[in-house]
Design a protein around this motif. Structure first.
Motif, mmCIF file in Angstrom:
data_model
loop_
_atom_site.group_PDB
_atom_site.id
_atom_site.type_symbol
_atom_site.label_atom_id
_atom_site.label_comp_id
_atom_site.label_asym_id
_atom_site.label_seq_id
_atom_site.Cartn_x
_atom_site.Cartn_y
_atom_site.Cartn_z
ATOM 1 N N LEU A 140 0.925 -1.153 0.043
ATOM 2 C CA LEU A 140 -0.095 0.117 -0.127
ATOM 3 C C LEU A 140 0.736 1.276 0.070
ATOM 4 N N LEU A 141 0.428 2.317 -0.792
ATOM 5 C CA LEU A 141 1.185 3.489 -0.824
ATOM 6 C C LEU A 141 0.691 4.423 0.615
ATOM 7 N N PHE A 142 1.661 5.056 1.142
ATOM 8 C CA PHE A 142 1.524 5.937 2.229
ATOM 9 C C PHE A 142 0.707 5.378 3.334
ATOM 10 N N ARG A 143 0.470 4.114 3.507
ATOM 11 C CA ARG A 143 -0.334 3.586 4.758
ATOM 12 C C ARG A 143 0.113 2.220 5.014
ATOM 13 N N GLY A 144 0.107 1.558 6.257
ATOM 14 C CA GLY A 144 0.426 0.365 6.727
ATOM 15 C C GLY A 144 -0.414 -0.895 6.646
ATOM 16 N N SER A 145 -1.875 -0.304 6.717
ATOM 17 C CA SER A 145 -3.067 -1.642 6.811
ATOM 18 C C SER A 145 -4.171 -1.246 5.842
ATOM 19 N N GLN A 146 -4.703 -2.351 5.384
ATOM 20 C CA GLN A 146 -5.608 -2.418 4.458
ATOM 21 C C GLN A 146 -7.084 -1.444 4.809
ATOM 22 N N ASN A 147 -7.114 -1.418 6.269
ATOM 23 C CA ASN A 147 -8.407 -0.517 6.554
ATOM 24 C C ASN A 147 -8.191 0.666 6.337
ATOM 25 N N GLN A 148 -6.870 1.263 6.422
ATOM 26 C CA GLN A 148 -6.614 2.588 6.132
ATOM 27 C C GLN A 148 -7.090 3.369 4.726
ATOM 28 N N ARG A 149 -7.640 4.577 4.772
ATOM 29 C CA ARG A 149 -7.782 5.147 3.536
ATOM 30 C C ARG A 149 -7.104 6.513 3.261
ATOM 31 N N ILE A 150 -6.781 6.872 2.281
ATOM 32 C CA ILE A 150 -6.224 8.112 1.744
ATOM 33 C C ILE A 150 -7.516 8.772 1.126
ATOM 34 N N LEU A 151 -7.753 9.815 2.072
ATOM 35 C CA LEU A 151 -9.136 10.663 1.445
ATOM 36 C C LEU A 151 -8.672 12.042 1.121
ATOM 37 N N ASP A 152 -9.493 12.425 0.189
ATOM 38 C CA ASP A 152 -9.351 13.726 -0.408
ATOM 39 C C ASP A 152 -10.245 14.814 0.558
ATOM 40 N N LEU A 153 -9.193 15.346 1.415
ATOM 41 C CA LEU A 153 -10.113 16.255 2.359
ATOM 42 C C LEU A 153 -11.188 17.055 1.696
ATOM 43 N N PRO A 154 -10.765 18.147 1.149
ATOM 44 C CA PRO A 154 -11.760 19.176 0.702
ATOM 45 C C PRO A 154 -12.932 18.270 0.223
ATOM 46 N N GLN A 155 -12.626 17.274 -0.741
ATOM 47 C CA GLN A 155 -14.281 16.612 -1.067
ATOM 48 C C GLN A 155 -14.851 15.938 0.048
ATOM 49 N N SER A 156 -14.132 15.464 0.972
ATOM 50 C CA SER A 156 -14.678 14.649 2.177
ATOM 51 C C SER A 156 -15.424 15.595 3.172
ATOM 52 N N LEU A 157 -14.819 16.631 3.276
ATOM 53 C CA LEU A 157 -15.632 17.850 4.195
ATOM 54 C C LEU A 157 -16.858 18.235 3.596
ATOM 55 N N LYS A 158 -16.726 18.345 2.077
ATOM 56 C CA LYS A 158 -17.805 19.098 1.372
ATOM 57 C C LYS A 158 -19.188 18.001 1.632
ATOM 58 N N GLN A 159 -18.633 16.543 1.474
ATOM 59 C CA GLN A 159 -19.682 15.816 1.265
ATOM 60 C C GLN A 159 -20.126 14.905 2.538
ATOM 61 N N GLY A 160 -19.397 15.240 3.678
ATOM 62 C CA GLY A 160 -19.585 14.870 4.945
ATOM 63 C C GLY A 160 -19.446 13.425 5.135
ATOM 64 N N LYS A 161 -18.592 12.908 4.335
ATOM 65 C CA LYS A 161 -18.225 11.270 4.426
ATOM 66 C C LYS A 161 -16.846 11.303 3.744
ATOM 67 N N GLY A 162 -16.131 9.951 4.024
ATOM 68 C CA GLY A 162 -14.866 9.939 3.415
ATOM 69 C C GLY A 162 -14.844 9.753 1.933
ATOM 70 N N VAL A 163 -14.158 10.571 1.125
ATOM 71 C CA VAL A 163 -14.035 10.461 -0.258
ATOM 72 C C VAL A 163 -12.618 10.205 -0.619
ATOM 73 N N LEU A 164 -12.365 9.073 -1.401
ATOM 74 C CA LEU A 164 -11.091 8.349 -1.607
ATOM 75 C C LEU A 164 -10.405 9.455 -2.419
ATOM 76 N N ALA A 165 -9.206 9.617 -2.132
ATOM 77 C CA ALA A 165 -8.232 10.480 -3.205
ATOM 78 C C ALA A 165 -7.773 9.689 -4.305
ATOM 79 N N ALA A 166 -7.378 10.457 -5.090
ATOM 80 C CA ALA A 166 -6.977 9.784 -6.674
ATOM 81 C C ALA A 166 -5.459 9.264 -6.539
ATOM 82 N N ILE A 167 -5.022 9.468 -5.345
ATOM 83 C CA ILE A 167 -3.676 8.784 -5.142
ATOM 84 C C ILE A 167 -3.483 7.473 -4.395
ATOM 85 N N GLY A 168 -2.719 6.733 -4.708
ATOM 86 C CA GLY A 168 -2.568 5.283 -3.806
ATOM 87 C C GLY A 168 -3.543 4.480 -3.586
ATOM 88 N N GLN A 169 -4.521 4.503 -4.408
ATOM 89 C CA GLN A 169 -5.742 3.647 -4.092
ATOM 90 C C GLN A 169 -5.672 2.144 -4.855
#
Length: 169
Positions: A140-169
């Protein structure tokens, strides 16, 4: 500028703590105590040392090759108020901000902590969730375990839920 930040240390150039060349701020203190943690020495809230944000900024400014800054730990959100002025200055410099937390994004929203929300608004990416040793994955890129997510913070805050970033997924 503000109150000192309790640090475990810094890494002036990293390519494993977010995209590009990064300055990494490892804060001291973490309530999660994840089994197999990569930085167990950062758990003790009374460990580490105090550092003025201006000193960290001066070090960041020395390197014109940086793409961004990463807040890691320890648990950065335990020092959200102290990190906020530093985050704002980092953004003024045109650098992106990558934040790690052992909490899940949606649970952070329900806490309704104004300091945490303000810090998240300054961030570009958030790696959320505790490190789970049973889900360890070195691919995994930039994280250590499969449960962890890389989130796009501006989009996640806008939508009120975790939105996966376009990197490292």
């Amino acid at each position: 500028m503000s109150n000192p930040i309790r640090l475990a240390g810094v890494v002036r150039e990293s390519i494993v703590d977010g995209p590009g060349i990064r300055f990494v701020v490892f804060v001291q203190g973490c309530p999660h105590h994840c089994e197999g943690c990569h930085n167990p020495q950062s758990h003790d809230f009374s460990g580490g040392y105090d550092c003025e944000p201006e000193k960290i900024l001066a070090e960041i400014r020395k390197n014109p090759l940086l793409d961004g800054v990463t807040f890691s730990g320890g648990e950065p959100l335990c020092q959200a108020a102290a990190l906020l002025p530093l985050a704002k200055e980092i953004k003024k410099m045109g650098l992106n901000l990558f934040i790690y937390t052992g909490s899940v994004f949606e649970s952070l929203l329900t806490q309704n902590d104004p300091d945490i929300l303000a810090l998240l608004r300054e961030g570009d990416f958030l790696v959320d969730g505790p490190y789970v040793q049973a889900q360890r994955d070195l691919t995994l890129l930039f994280r250590g375990s499969q449960n962890q997510r890389i989130l796009d913070l501006p989009q996640s805050l806008k939508q009120g839920k975790g939105v996966l970033a376009a990197i490292g997924q």
